[in-house]
Design a protein around this motif. Structure first.
Motif, PDB file in Angstrom:
ATOM      1  N   PHE A   1       1.246   6.273   8.572  1.00  0.00           N
ATOM      2  CA  PHE A   1      -0.149   6.619   7.914  1.00  0.00           C
ATOM      3  C   PHE A   1       0.016   6.043   6.519  1.00  0.00           C
ATOM      4  O   PHE A   1      -0.594   5.501   6.008  1.00  0.00           O
ATOM      5  N   ILE A   2       1.128   6.359   5.848  1.00  0.00           N
ATOM      6  CA  ILE A   2       1.308   6.141   4.366  1.00  0.00           C
ATOM      7  C   ILE A   2       1.480   4.668   4.260  1.00  0.00           C
ATOM      8  O   ILE A   2       0.746   4.066   3.365  1.00  0.00           O
ATOM      9  N   ALA A   3       2.115   3.860   5.300  1.00  0.00           N
ATOM     10  CA  ALA A   3       2.367   2.552   5.284  1.00  0.00           C
ATOM     11  C   ALA A   3       0.939   1.776   5.294  1.00  0.00           C
ATOM     12  O   ALA A   3       0.831   0.581   4.889  1.00  0.00           O
ATOM     13  N   ARG A   4      -0.048   2.412   6.036  1.00  0.00           N
ATOM     14  CA  ARG A   4      -1.224   1.759   6.037  1.00  0.00           C
ATOM     15  C   ARG A   4      -2.165   2.040   5.261  1.00  0.00           C
ATOM     16  O   ARG A   4      -3.323   1.488   5.385  1.00  0.00           O
ATOM     17  N   ASP A   5      -2.053   2.952   4.366  1.00  0.00           N
ATOM     18  CA  ASP A   5      -2.840   3.593   3.404  1.00  0.00           C
ATOM     19  C   ASP A   5      -2.943   2.488   2.181  1.00  0.00           C
ATOM     20  O   ASP A   5      -2.345   2.534   1.231  1.00  0.00           O
TER      21      ASP A   5
ATOM     22  N   LEU B   1       2.611   0.405  -5.722  1.00  0.00           N
ATOM     23  CA  LEU B   1       3.128  -1.015  -5.470  1.00  0.00           C
ATOM     24  C   LEU B   1       3.317  -1.671  -7.034  1.00  0.00           C
ATOM     25  O   LEU B   1       2.407  -1.415  -7.842  1.00  0.00           O
ATOM     26  N   PRO B   2       4.367  -2.039  -7.381  1.00  0.00           N
ATOM     27  CA  PRO B   2       4.693  -2.948  -8.728  1.00  0.00           C
ATOM     28  C   PRO B   2       3.777  -4.038  -8.704  1.00  0.00           C
ATOM     29  O   PRO B   2       3.077  -4.458  -7.792  1.00  0.00           O
ATOM     30  N   ARG B   3       3.543  -4.512  -9.824  1.00  0.00           N
ATOM     31  CA  ARG B   3       2.669  -5.406 -10.462  1.00  0.00           C
ATOM     32  C   ARG B   3       2.879  -6.728  -9.694  1.00  0.00           C
ATOM     33  O   ARG B   3       4.249  -7.035  -9.526  1.00  0.00           O
ATOM     34  N   THR B   4       2.406  -7.495  -9.322  1.00  0.00           N
ATOM     35  CA  THR B   4       2.390  -8.849  -8.544  1.00  0.00           C
ATOM     36  C   THR B   4       3.188  -9.839  -9.439  1.00  0.00           C
ATOM     37  O   THR B   4       3.279  -9.579 -10.630  1.00  0.00           O
TER      38      THR B   4
END
Length: 88
Positions: A61-65, A73-76
């Motif tokens: 669930f968390i991986a797909r949220d 997530l860190p900046r690209t």
């Protein structure tokens, strides 16, 4: 049980380190988890109980949220490059 066993969102369970956490569920959710566990066991051939499935279901669930991913997530790399170029 007449459920299709062609594909479950939760695949075979990996071996992982764990920590213990106590939760409370509604009886309806517990019933659904027990049904899912039975179907998972039928699909993958390994008996599993609902308590074993819960961490894996939450992980999927968390991986797909998408909202969660954007928030943590860190900046690209492109963003980091633009910031570096602006500071030079």
């Amino acid at each position: 049980m007449s459920m299709s066993t062609s594909k479950l969102r939760l695949g075979p369970l990996p071996k992982t380190e764990t920590v213990k956490l106590t939760i409370s569920l509604t009886t309806a959710l517990k019933t659904d988890l027990d049904r899912y566990a039975a179907l998972h066991a039928q699909t993958y051939g390994d008996p599993v109980n609902a308590a074993t499935l819960i961490p894996h279901i939450l992980q999927v669930f968390i991986a797909r949220d998408r909202g969660f991913k954007r928030a943590v997530l860190p900046r690209t790399v492109a963003t980091q490059r633009n910031e570096k170029a602006a500071s030079d």
